[in-house]
Design an enzyme around this catalytic site. Structure first.
Site, PDB file in Angstrom:
ATOM      1  N   GLY A  55       0.806  -1.202   0.000  1.00 33.83           N
ATOM      2  CA  GLY A  55       0.000   0.000   0.000  1.00 33.83           C
ATOM      3  C   GLY A  55       0.844   1.259   0.000  1.00 33.83           C
ATOM      4  CG  HIS A  58       3.951   2.435   4.330  1.00 32.03           C
ATOM      5  ND1 HIS A  58       3.442   2.818   5.550  1.00 32.03           N
ATOM      6  CD2 HIS A  58       3.078   1.514   3.832  1.00 32.03           C
ATOM      7  CE1 HIS A  58       2.327   2.142   5.788  1.00 32.03           C
ATOM      8  NE2 HIS A  58       2.086   1.357   4.758  1.00 32.03           N
ATOM      9  CG  ASP A 111       0.912  -6.384   0.954  1.00 35.14           C
ATOM     10  OD1 ASP A 111       0.132  -5.860   0.137  1.00 35.14           O
ATOM     11  OD2 ASP A 111       1.535  -5.730   1.812  1.00 35.14           O
ATOM     12  CG  HIS A 220      -0.928  -0.127   8.006  1.00 35.10           C
ATOM     13  ND1 HIS A 220      -0.334  -1.364   8.177  1.00 35.10           N
ATOM     14  CD2 HIS A 220      -0.641   0.255   6.741  1.00 35.10           C
ATOM     15  CE1 HIS A 220       0.278  -1.710   7.061  1.00 35.10           C
ATOM     16  NE2 HIS A 220       0.118  -0.755   6.176  1.00 35.10           N
TER      17      HIS A 220
END
Length: 333
Positions: A55, A58, A111, A220
């Protein structure tokens, strides 16, 4: 919400477009898709390729580590959301040069599911694929369950070591073993000061009172292991160092690399205060530091806080750690 935005729903693609425009000398798209990025010179003949992804939010993880001496390609999802298996497969095909592909990414359910599916389809098409999942977040599971831990900033070391092995011309199994050696010897623990705000929602993902901090927070916003009153830099770092040393069984005269990583909104000058305390603490414990890193290596949008990673070293890992790299976000040598 004060951010550099147009439509919040376009945040990921507009950010990626800016990266591609700024670094067109080092990165290129696959199928004209901003979410599929590979090295400008990919595929590299005679070299095992490394694919990563996850995602967005980051940076420089994940796409910031695509380049010479590190990964070869990345598939990017929405903020904190896994990219699709089709995206991962497209990147895999774009970077494969006949020596196989290593999937290297953090240990998160979405993932894992999508990379595993991409691996299955890639192998059916004749591409040899191996997988290593990084599990360095010592706060997310007890030591006996370390294979279930989350992957956080310590993934930097996995890219660095596996990338160097691949760059030396090692075979797929050797590159995989180098990455696995990192996973067995790296640990990270983070602390959160303020939450992150996802642009599309405009709201903080969680709340921390002004007089408290959260030890062991995830990238997260996952809950940590303890909320405590604000501590001095020295007190806080000593707690984190002791946690890592115990988990990794670090002993006097061991040699380690240290990563002091910002979560996204912590000033660099404060990270150096933290590194000073890490240095003094390890000096007192007779632990040797080899090649420290300080800066933003794996962030969480606009969260403030930091993490500390330790990598236990031997001569092989030191050699790989020293190898030169060049990406838009990280250069060495």
């Amino acid at each position: 919400m004060k951010k550099i935005l147009n439509n919040p729903n376009d945040f990921v693609d507009e950010s990626l477009h800016g990266i591609v425009l700024a670094h067109a000398d080092q990165l290129k798209m696959v199928n004209e898709d901003l979410r599929l990025l590979v090295r400008k010179d990919a595929p590299i003949q005679g070299k095992v390729a490394i694919a990563t992804g996850g995602g967005y939010g980051h940076l420089p993880v994940f796409l910031g580590y695509v380049g010479e001496g590190l990964a070869d390609g990345v598939c990017v999802g929405n903020v904190f959301s896994s990219p699709s298996s089709d995206a991962m497969l497209a990147v895999t095909k774009a970077i494969d040069a006949g020596k196989g592909v290593l999937f290297l990414y953090g240990n998160y359910f979405g993932d894992k599911m999508n990379f595993d599916l991409a691996q299955e389809v890639a192998e059916e098409s004749g591409i040899q694929v191996e997988t290593v999942r990084v599990t360095d977040d010592v706060a997310s599971q007890p030591h006996e369950n370390r294979k279930k831990r989350r992957g956080v900033a310590g993934i930097f070391y996995a890219y660095k070591i596996a990338g160097a092995a691949a760059n030396e011309g090692k075979g797929l199994q050797e590159v995989k073993q180098a990455a696995e050696k990192v996973v067995e010897n790296v640990g990270t623990i983070g602390v959160g000061f303020t939450p992150t705000t996802i642009p599309a929602s405009g709201k903080p993902t969680f709340m921390i009172p002004n007089d408290e901090i959260e030890i062991g927070i995830g990238i997260h916003g996952e809950p940590g292991i303890e909320r405590t009153p604000v501590k001095s830099a020295k007190e806080l770092v000593v707690d984190l160092v002791n946690h890592l040393m115990g988990d990794l069984n670090i002993q006097p005269n061991d040699e380690i690399s240290v990563l002091v990583n910002g979560m996204g909104a912590t000033p660099l000058k404060e990270l150096y205060v933290a590194y000073r305390e890490v240095y003094n603490c390890l000096l007192e414990k007779e632990i040797r530091i080899y090649k420290p890193y300080v800066g933003n290596y794996g962030t969480s949008l606009d969260a403030s806080g930091f993490s500390i990673s330790f990598l236990k070293l031997d001569e092989e890992l030191k050699g790989y750690l020293d190898a030169p790299v060049r990406t838009p976000f990280f250069q060495q040598g």
